[in-house]
Scaffold this active site. Structure first.
Site, PDB file in Angstrom:
ATOM      1  NE  ARG A 105      -3.734  -2.239   2.500  1.00  0.00           N
ATOM      2  CZ  ARG A 105      -4.656  -2.419   3.445  1.00  0.00           C
ATOM      3  NH1 ARG A 105      -4.810  -1.510   4.404  1.00  0.00           N
ATOM      4  NH2 ARG A 105      -5.399  -3.507   3.445  1.00  0.00           N
ATOM      5  CB  CYS A 110      15.460  -4.479  14.064  1.00  0.00           C
ATOM      6  SG  CYS A 110      14.714  -5.903  13.239  1.00  0.00           S
ATOM      7  N   GLY A 159       4.418 -10.948   5.461  1.00  0.00           N
ATOM      8  CA  GLY A 159       4.929 -12.163   6.073  1.00  0.00           C
ATOM      9  C   GLY A 159       6.109 -11.935   6.986  1.00  0.00           C
ATOM     10  CB  CYS A 207       4.173 -10.691  16.375  1.00  0.00           C
ATOM     11  SG  CYS A 207       4.101 -12.256  17.294  1.00  0.00           S
ATOM     12  CB  CYS A 208       6.276  -5.514  15.335  1.00  0.00           C
ATOM     13  SG  CYS A 208       7.754  -6.305  14.668  1.00  0.00           S
TER      14      CYS A 208
END
Length: 396
Positions: free
Chosen positions: A20, A82, A115, A214-215
């Site tokens: 998106r 991250c 995913g 969960c992010c």
């Protein structure tokens, strides 16, 4: 490098689900434009840029910044898992503090796929191979198809449950809090409220973790413009937020000695935060607002203790007493955090920075934490690296 560095401007775009968003370069260019406009700085004035992303080809940073112009100034591409966004910020801060640049830009973006996270490469050693060996020896080999990151942080949360005998449902309260905070954040992906029952009733992932703990994979971008005090004075820029102290650390031997909490960065967080507290002379008891790395509820829970926000063994009470939200001891993740705002890997650390600068400026609108003059940021990457940054409001 004892000189203070001013955060003259920050900017980010609303985070979105994969599929998106605009492409990475368009997102990155827009975040950089917003940060530069906030600072009142034109792109040609930037002497060095550090651009973070995890999933992308080399020189993606140039591709994004060339939308702003071709200044000839150095662009350094950064990938530190991250903690990439904060690693870019750390490098930009070093450049300004050392006098190598009077204006530096830190930019992070990520265009992610749906995913769970996974390695792109199958023909070379897994960067987390030594971590997987410890996990498998202590917690057992995960079932095929289990999201890899969840196995590490789920196992770490389970280790805490086993040692302290807490109710695993405690972790679900963190998601509820995160959604409540995100409801006031127009940049966040998930703003709809959830109950503890909703969280616990979502599909089981691993250990104590369910899906809502969960992010999500996310697309987005964020940026910060750092300047020297001399440059700010000369050009009449606002100088009311400074990076008071900052530390980046990597793993030490204890990470691999069998404690699953240390395997996911507990000791890195302890070390980095202590360095920041010592450098700044500000302790955890002085902190009223924190953006910390809640990739999973279990990691937010563990990080409360690692940062010294609550003594070891007391995080359950910290959560259940509401000490982690408005009206409590310290507001954690007023943005909604990674779980609700989203986690575009390269952008996360700079989105945290933007939120805390807005908090210190009193511009966080419905998320505003009253009376804050210092703010703490924690950004973690397995593999590993941890960046802790302390911001301070000053007259300027």
């Amino acid at each position: 490098m004892s000189g203070k560095v001013i955060v003259a401007g920050v900017g980010m775009i609303p985070f979105t689900k994969p599929g998106r968003s605009d492409t990475y370069d368009v997102m990155g260019a827009e975040a950089a434009r917003r940060a530069l406009a906030d600072a009142g700085v034109e792109y040609p004035a930037v002497r060095q840029s550090y651009v973070g992303f995890v999933y992308g080809d080399s020189t993606s940073g140039q591709r994004a910044l060339y939308h702003l112009g071709h200044s000839g100034a150095p662009v350094v591409n950064v990938n530190n898992n991250c903690s990439t966004g904060s690693s870019a910020l750390w490098l930009a801060r070093q450049a300004v503090a050392s006098g190598q640049a009077d204006v530096a830009l830190a930019l992070g973006f990520e265009q992610m796929n749906p995913g769970a996270l996974g390695s792109v490469w199958s023909d070379r050693p897994d960067v987390l191979g030594s971590f997987a060996q410890v996990r498998d020896q202590v917690a057992g080999v995960p079932e095929p198809g289990t999201p890899p990151a969840a196995t590490y942080f789920g196992a770490a949360g389970q280790a805490y449950v086993d040692e302290h005998g807490i109710d695993p449902a405690t972790f679900a309260h963190i998601t509820v809090k995160s959604r409540r905070h995100a409801a006031a954040n127009p940049y966040a992906v998930f703003r709809a409220p959830l109950t503890v029952e909703d969280v616990l009733g979502s599909p089981h992932i691993y250990g104590p973790l369910t899906r809502y703990q969960c992010c999500p994979p996310t697309c987005g971008a964020a940026a910060a413009v750092l300047v020297s005090p001399e440059y700010a004075r000369k050009h009449g820029l606002r100088a009311d937020v400074v990076i008071e102290a900052q530390s980046l650390v990597t793993d030490q031997p204890a990470t691999f000695e069998g404690d699953l909490r240390k395997l996911v960065g507990y000791d890195m967080t302890v070390a980095a935060s202590r360095q920041v507290y010592e450098e700044s002379g500000i302790g955890p008891e002085d902190i009223g607002v924190v953006e910390l790395h809640d990739c999973f509820t279990t990691n937010e829970f563990l990080t409360y203790e690692a940062l010294g926000l609550t003594p070891e063994g007391t995080a359950e009470k910290f959560v259940l007493d509401g000490a982690n939200t408005y009206g409590g001891k310290v507001v954690t993740n007023p943005s909604g955090g990674l779980i609700s705002k989203g986690h575009p890997l390269g952008a996360t650390g700079l989105a945290q920075a933007a939120e805390l600068v807005w908090q210190l400026r009193g511009r966080a609108e419905g998320r505003q934490v009253d009376g804050v003059d210092v703010a703490l940021q924690h950004n973690l990457g397995l593999g590993g690296a941890c960046v802790v940054t302390l911001y301070k409001k000053v007259s300027g």
